[in-house]
Design a protein around this motif. Sequence first.
Motif, PDB file in Angstrom:
ATOM      1  N   PHE A  29      22.148  40.405 -38.337  1.00 59.18           N
ATOM      2  CA  PHE A  29      22.890  41.583 -37.880  1.00 59.18           C
ATOM      3  C   PHE A  29      24.345  41.512 -38.294  1.00 59.18           C
ATOM      4  O   PHE A  29      24.921  40.430 -38.434  1.00 59.18           O
ATOM      5  CB  PHE A  29      22.811  41.708 -36.345  1.00 59.18           C
ATOM      6  CG  PHE A  29      21.423  41.930 -35.838  1.00 59.18           C
ATOM      7  CD1 PHE A  29      20.884  43.204 -35.771  1.00 59.18           C
ATOM      8  CD2 PHE A  29      20.640  40.856 -35.443  1.00 59.18           C
ATOM      9  CE1 PHE A  29      19.587  43.410 -35.318  1.00 59.18           C
ATOM     10  CE2 PHE A  29      19.338  41.049 -34.988  1.00 59.18           C
ATOM     11  CZ  PHE A  29      18.818  42.332 -34.930  1.00 59.18           C
ATOM     12  N   GLU A  30      24.937  42.702 -38.453  1.00 55.26           N
ATOM     13  CA  GLU A  30      26.346  42.813 -38.792  1.00 55.26           C
ATOM     14  C   GLU A  30      26.939  43.946 -37.971  1.00 55.26           C
ATOM     15  O   GLU A  30      26.288  44.978 -37.763  1.00 55.26           O
ATOM     16  CB  GLU A  30      26.472  43.112 -40.279  1.00 55.26           C
ATOM     17  CG  GLU A  30      27.883  43.210 -40.784  1.00 55.26           C
ATOM     18  CD  GLU A  30      27.921  43.397 -42.287  1.00 55.26           C
ATOM     19  OE1 GLU A  30      28.315  42.446 -42.968  1.00 55.26           O
ATOM     20  OE2 GLU A  30      27.539  44.491 -42.766  1.00 55.26           O
ATOM     21  N   LEU A  31      28.165  43.761 -37.514  1.00 54.25           N
ATOM     22  CA  LEU A  31      28.840  44.781 -36.722  1.00 54.25           C
ATOM     23  C   LEU A  31      29.778  45.559 -37.623  1.00 54.25           C
ATOM     24  O   LEU A  31      30.588  44.985 -38.355  1.00 54.25           O
ATOM     25  CB  LEU A  31      29.620  44.119 -35.582  1.00 54.25           C
ATOM     26  CG  LEU A  31      30.065  44.995 -34.440  1.00 54.25           C
ATOM     27  CD1 LEU A  31      28.884  45.709 -33.787  1.00 54.25           C
ATOM     28  CD2 LEU A  31      30.812  44.174 -33.409  1.00 54.25           C
ATOM     29  N   GLU A  32      29.642  46.887 -37.600  1.00 55.50           N
ATOM     30  CA  GLU A  32      30.514  47.772 -38.365  1.00 55.50           C
ATOM     31  C   GLU A  32      31.260  48.670 -37.390  1.00 55.50           C
ATOM     32  O   GLU A  32      31.028  48.620 -36.191  1.00 55.50           O
ATOM     33  CB  GLU A  32      29.678  48.619 -39.329  1.00 55.50           C
ATOM     34  CG  GLU A  32      28.987  47.803 -40.401  1.00 55.50           C
ATOM     35  CD  GLU A  32      28.238  48.671 -41.382  1.00 55.50           C
ATOM     36  OE1 GLU A  32      27.698  49.721 -40.978  1.00 55.50           O
ATOM     37  OE2 GLU A  32      28.185  48.289 -42.564  1.00 55.50           O
ATOM     38  N   ALA A  33      32.112  49.509 -37.903  1.00 54.22           N
ATOM     39  CA  ALA A  33      32.919  50.392 -37.055  1.00 54.22           C
ATOM     40  C   ALA A  33      32.062  51.293 -36.176  1.00 54.22           C
ATOM     41  O   ALA A  33      32.438  51.596 -35.044  1.00 54.22           O
ATOM     42  CB  ALA A  33      33.850  51.239 -37.919  1.00 54.22           C
ATOM     43  N   ASP A  34      30.894  51.709 -36.680  1.00 55.53           N
ATOM     44  CA  ASP A  34      30.046  52.619 -35.901  1.00 55.53           C
ATOM     45  C   ASP A  34      28.879  51.914 -35.226  1.00 55.53           C
ATOM     46  O   ASP A  34      27.927  52.538 -34.801  1.00 55.53           O
ATOM     47  CB  ASP A  34      29.539  53.761 -36.780  1.00 55.53           C
ATOM     48  CG  ASP A  34      28.663  53.272 -37.926  1.00 55.53           C
ATOM     49  OD1 ASP A  34      28.721  52.065 -38.253  1.00 55.53           O
ATOM     50  OD2 ASP A  34      27.929  54.089 -38.497  1.00 55.53           O
ATOM     51  N   GLY A  35      28.944  50.599 -35.106  1.00 56.41           N
ATOM     52  CA  GLY A  35      27.912  49.849 -34.394  1.00 56.41           C
ATOM     53  C   GLY A  35      27.254  48.797 -35.257  1.00 56.41           C
ATOM     54  O   GLY A  35      27.632  48.569 -36.401  1.00 56.41           O
ATOM     55  N   SER A  36      26.253  48.185 -34.689  1.00 57.42           N
ATOM     56  CA  SER A  36      25.533  47.116 -35.359  1.00 57.42           C
ATOM     57  C   SER A  36      24.476  47.680 -36.301  1.00 57.42           C
ATOM     58  O   SER A  36      23.988  48.791 -36.117  1.00 57.42           O
ATOM     59  CB  SER A  36      24.861  46.232 -34.313  1.00 57.42           C
ATOM     60  OG  SER A  36      24.073  45.251 -34.933  1.00 57.42           O
TER      61      SER A  36
END
Length: 76
Positions: A29-36
């Motif tokens: 998983f990776e977290l981005e500005a709009d969520g995982s």
Amino acid sequence: MSDTQWRIEVERPLCISSGMCVGIAPDHFELEADGSHALADVVDQDEAVIDAAESCPVEAIKVFSAAENELVAPVD
């Protein structure tokens, strides 16, 4: 598809970006500005993926068997 693989779905509108999934399963998983989001849609079975899905505070992560499309996690 192999029955030893899982399909990961992240319901982005539900995701609150807690980061639990990234902390538990950073290889998946990776977290981005709009969520995982999942780094791959289909992965080999890894208990960390189940732990991440079951630890999500809003149950935004669903894990299915790739071959049978049956829900693997989270389970009640």
